[in-house]
Write an enzyme that holds these catalytic residues in place. Structure first.
Site, PDB file in Angstrom:
ATOM      1  N   ASP A 175       0.543  -1.079   0.271  1.00 28.39           N
ATOM      2  CA  ASP A 175      -0.349   0.639  -0.298  1.00 28.39           C
ATOM      3  C   ASP A 175       0.437   1.097  -0.213  1.00 28.39           C
ATOM      4  O   ASP A 175       1.465   1.548   1.326  1.00 28.39           O
ATOM      5  CB  ASP A 175      -1.051   0.180   1.123  1.00 28.39           C
ATOM      6  CG  ASP A 175      -1.914  -1.177   1.315  1.00 28.39           C
ATOM      7  OD1 ASP A 175      -1.531  -1.816   0.928  1.00 28.39           O
ATOM      8  OD2 ASP A 175      -2.544  -1.317   2.623  1.00 28.39           O
ATOM      9  N   TRP A 184       5.150 -10.621   1.344  1.00 32.93           N
ATOM     10  CA  TRP A 184       5.294  -9.563   2.629  1.00 32.93           C
ATOM     11  C   TRP A 184       5.688 -10.496   3.218  1.00 32.93           C
ATOM     12  O   TRP A 184       5.614 -11.200   4.189  1.00 32.93           O
ATOM     13  CB  TRP A 184       3.470  -9.801   2.259  1.00 32.93           C
ATOM     14  CG  TRP A 184       3.102  -8.925   3.764  1.00 32.93           C
ATOM     15  CD1 TRP A 184       2.685  -7.644   3.063  1.00 32.93           C
ATOM     16  CD2 TRP A 184       2.476  -8.677   4.977  1.00 32.93           C
ATOM     17  NE1 TRP A 184       2.091  -7.030   4.403  1.00 32.93           N
ATOM     18  CE2 TRP A 184       2.255  -7.838   5.434  1.00 32.93           C
ATOM     19  CE3 TRP A 184       2.752 -10.251   5.619  1.00 32.93           C
ATOM     20  CZ2 TRP A 184       1.547  -7.574   6.901  1.00 32.93           C
ATOM     21  CZ3 TRP A 184       2.105 -10.174   6.636  1.00 32.93           C
ATOM     22  CH2 TRP A 184       1.721  -8.551   7.049  1.00 32.93           C
ATOM     23  N   ARG A 211      -8.324  -1.577  10.702  1.00 32.27           N
ATOM     24  CA  ARG A 211      -6.897  -0.198  10.109  1.00 32.27           C
ATOM     25  C   ARG A 211      -7.820   0.564   9.663  1.00 32.27           C
ATOM     26  O   ARG A 211      -8.405   0.604   8.802  1.00 32.27           O
ATOM     27  CB  ARG A 211      -6.581  -2.103   9.719  1.00 32.27           C
ATOM     28  CG  ARG A 211      -7.136  -2.636   9.359  1.00 32.27           C
ATOM     29  CD  ARG A 211      -5.857  -3.828   8.448  1.00 32.27           C
ATOM     30  NE  ARG A 211      -6.406  -4.903   7.470  1.00 32.27           N
ATOM     31  CZ  ARG A 211      -7.314  -5.754   8.074  1.00 32.27           C
ATOM     32  NH1 ARG A 211      -7.309  -6.258   8.720  1.00 32.27           N
ATOM     33  NH2 ARG A 211      -7.793  -6.508   6.599  1.00 32.27           N
TER      34      ARG A 211
END
Ligand SMILES: *[C@@H]1O[C@H](CO)[C@@H](O)[C@H](O)[C@H]1NC(C)=O
Ligand SMILES: *[C@@H]1O[C@H](CO)[C@@H](O)[C@H](O)[C@H]1NC(C)=O
Ligand SMILES: *[C@@H]1O[C@H](CO)[C@@H](O)[C@H](O)[C@H]1NC(C)=O
Ligand SMILES: *[C@H]1O[C@@H](CO)[C@H](O)[C@@H](O)[C@@H]1NC(C)=O
Length: 577
Positions: free
Chosen positions: A58, A82, A182
């Site tokens: 992101d 990730w 989040r």
């Protein structure tokens, strides 16, 4: 020792188990801390934002401060899947050439020791930036933290301070699910009650929820009685974004602007589909509510910024050029093991200016004008007819690294195929059924990019025009099914409808940004956008060709085509981690 020494000293555990799910990311514990021994640059994008190696996701907290654009992003400093996420930080004068700085935010305190996830920046009065981000605490709860620049005289905002009063928003104070809580938005100020507001993505059962928090001082935040917005059956809402757009013109507005002449955009990233959707509607500051227009679909049949690989986007207001800019992440379409081998994964799409279409029904997006500074060698074509079944090649530029704009004139719509209303909410399925190779009436016509000389390998970017009950329907499509012979590659067709009155205009434009393994396209001046990631086996570098084709029964004419080879900008090459 620079601050990089400090963050490198933060420990991380390598554990040799297989994979699990953390938030929405597949976790390859065996791969996440393996640094590439070499980096394979063959298909690495050159003018899209990316670090030289490793994993990114992101975009975070884009902002403009003292003449400099900042972009933070989720980054794994140790590997190309990730994991180990920090807020990497880059600065730019034009959002095209980027310099890497040390990570701005990295796990260092109990309130973020297990992760520094996405968030946003807000500019407080007196030109003071502040960041709110999601931290993962030792109980693996998602909590919201604040960070301030350590030195406001430094236009690069190199160092950030996390005050001890973190977390500023704790899920246990407000009975929200701490495993699904989040991505705080940019905050906006409401003068009537002298409060700041922001929303955070969550879910209640299968209802997606944008929970609203308010603060007088930006320190103490309290949950409002009801969410700003929610929608049933949509699942977890990630990366919400809320902002105003002007009813007239294409200037952007700062996040807090309300009143006459303004509509609001509400966007979420749906974890269940891994695509983004937005509605247009009205924000009522006194009632603390966002209400989508009755005709603006609030679920996965709704409008999308991009009908391809584009996720976790974030917008910000650029006061220097009075525009709203949108950043979004385009992930890879190959496997985690391929990413480990090539040593890099993920890019940010080209930043786009975004505004409300003059028809009031949707947004329009266009690559920021600064991108044009990379345009270099040009090829032009004017008034060239492409007969049914015909094609021609755009030669003498590096088409694997290009920006191409083309306008097609369609003649008669007489032969347009009948539109099957079954596909009214599923452009993607229609494109899968009727690909670039499927002969049509009016279209398919468009570009074959990253193509081999014999056109056997290619990604097709095209339009197809149908006749519906009372109007014509324009489909825009990316067909990567023949883009590669490599295995384990995700090659979905991506498509959207284009809201144009083709009977009236009789023409439609297309712009595609081609960058080795990225194809990012804008139909009809940015009404419909599609991004794909493709991995040619043959059409690599100088071996990539570009053709204009027409597989419809009706001739079409290229009234104008301009294709530019793109120069390589400075792209974080100074990164030292
Ligand atoms: C703050 O930044 C300015 C401008 O870069 C620099 O001259 C100054 O030394 C910095 N102050 C501290 C305390 O680091
Ligand atoms: C909380 O969210 C997590 C992650 O989405 C989910 O697995 C869990 O079922 C949720 N708990 C409740 C009580 O809804
Ligand atoms: C949807 O509703 C809004 C507000 O009522 C209006 O401005 C817009 O034109 C409508 N769009 C369509 C497609 O009817
Ligand atoms: C991007 O990668 C493809 C192929 O692995 C997945 O199917 C997508 O879900 C993924 N997109 C996002 C936003 O994670």
């Amino acid at each position: 020792m620079g601050s990089s020494g400090i963050w490198l000293a933060v420990g991380f555990a390598v554990c040799w188990c297989f994979c699990s799910m953390e938030a929405s990311h597949v976790v390859y514990e065996d791969l996440q801390s393996i640094s590439p021994t070499s980096v394979n640059d063959e298909l690495k994008p050159v003018y899209h934002f990316r670090p030289p190696r490793h994993w990114i996701n992101d975009p975070n907290g884009p902002l403009y401060y003292k003449g400099i654009y900042h972009l933070f992003y989720q980054y794994n400093p140790y590997g190309s899947v990730w994991g180990n996420i920090v807020w990497a930080h880059s600065v730019s004068a034009d959002m095209i050439n980027w310099k890497a700085l040390d990570p701005a935010i990295y796990p260092s305190q109990p309130f973020d020791i297990y992760g520094c996830w996405s968030g946003s920046a807000t500019i407080l009065p007196g030109d003071k930036p502040v960041i709110l981000y999601t931290g993962i605490d030792p109980q693996k709860r998602q909590i919201q933290n604040i960070a301030f620049p350590s030195n406001l005289s430094d236009p690069y905002l190199r160092e950030w301070t996390k005050p001890d009063h973190n977390p500023v928003i704790d899920p246990s104070d407000s009975a929200v699910n701490a495993s699904a809580f989040r991505d705080p938005t940019t905050a906006w100020y409401t003068p009537h009650n002298q409060r700041w507001s922001l929303v955070i993505g969550t879910r209640r059962g299968s209802r997606g929820v944008a929970v609203l928090y308010k603060s007088k001082d930006f320190i103490k935040w309290t949950k409002a009685q009801h969410p700003l917005h929610s929608a049933k059956g949509t699942g977890m809402w990630e990366c919400p974004d809320v902002y105003p757009v002007a009813l007239e013109g294409n200037q952007g507005l700062d996040t807090g602007v309300v009143g006459a002449g303004v509509k609001h955009v509400f966007k979420v990233s749906l974890d269940e589909t891994r695509f983004e959707y937005y509605t247009l509607g009205t924000y009522y500051p006194k009632a603390d509510k966002y209400i989508p227009d009755a005709n603006s679909t609030d679920n996965r049949n709704g409008l999308r910024y991009d009908y391809g690989n584009f996720y976790a986007s974030k917008s910000f207001y650029d006061p220097a050029k009075k525009r709203r800019i949108l950043w979004g992440w385009a992930n890879e379409s190959d496997s985690a093991h391929a990413d480990k081998d090539k040593g890099w994964a993920g890019v940010q799409a080209i930043p786009r200016a975004v505004w409300l279409d003059s028809n009031g029904r949707q947004l329009v997006q266009w690559p920021i004008e600064e991108l044009e500074t990379l345009r270099h060698k040009r090829r032009s074509v004017k008034n060239r007819n492409i007969p049914s079944g015909g094609s021609f090649e755009v030669k003498n530029i590096l088409t694997a690294q290009a920006d191409v704009e083309v306008t097609f004139d369609v003649g008669s719509l007489e032969n347009a195929e009948a539109f099957d209303p079954l596909y009214a909410t599923d452009a993607q399925a229609l494109c899968a059924k009727m690909t670039a190779k499927t002969k049509g009436g009016v279209g398919p016509f468009g570009l074959l990019v990253l193509a081999s000389a014999d056109q056997e390998e290619a990604t097709a970017v095209f339009f197809r025009i149908f006749k519906a009950q009372d109007n014509h329907v324009v489909l825009m499509c990316h067909d990567p099914t023949r883009s590669s012979t490599r295995e384990m590659i995700y090659k979905p067709t991506f498509a959207g409808f284009v809201d144009v009155d083709i009977e009236k205009t009789k023409k439609i434009s297309l712009r595609s940004l081609i960058d080795h393994s990225v194809v990012e396209s804008f139909g009809a001046g940015g009404k419909t956008c599609i991004t794909s990631r493709v991995y040619p086996s043959v059409a690599i570098g100088r071996k990539a060709h570009m053709f204009v084709f027409n597989n419809g029964a009706e001739d079409v004419k290229v009234s104008e085509l301009n294709a530019w080879e793109m120069k390589a900008p400075e792209m974080n090459d100074d990164i030292i981690f």
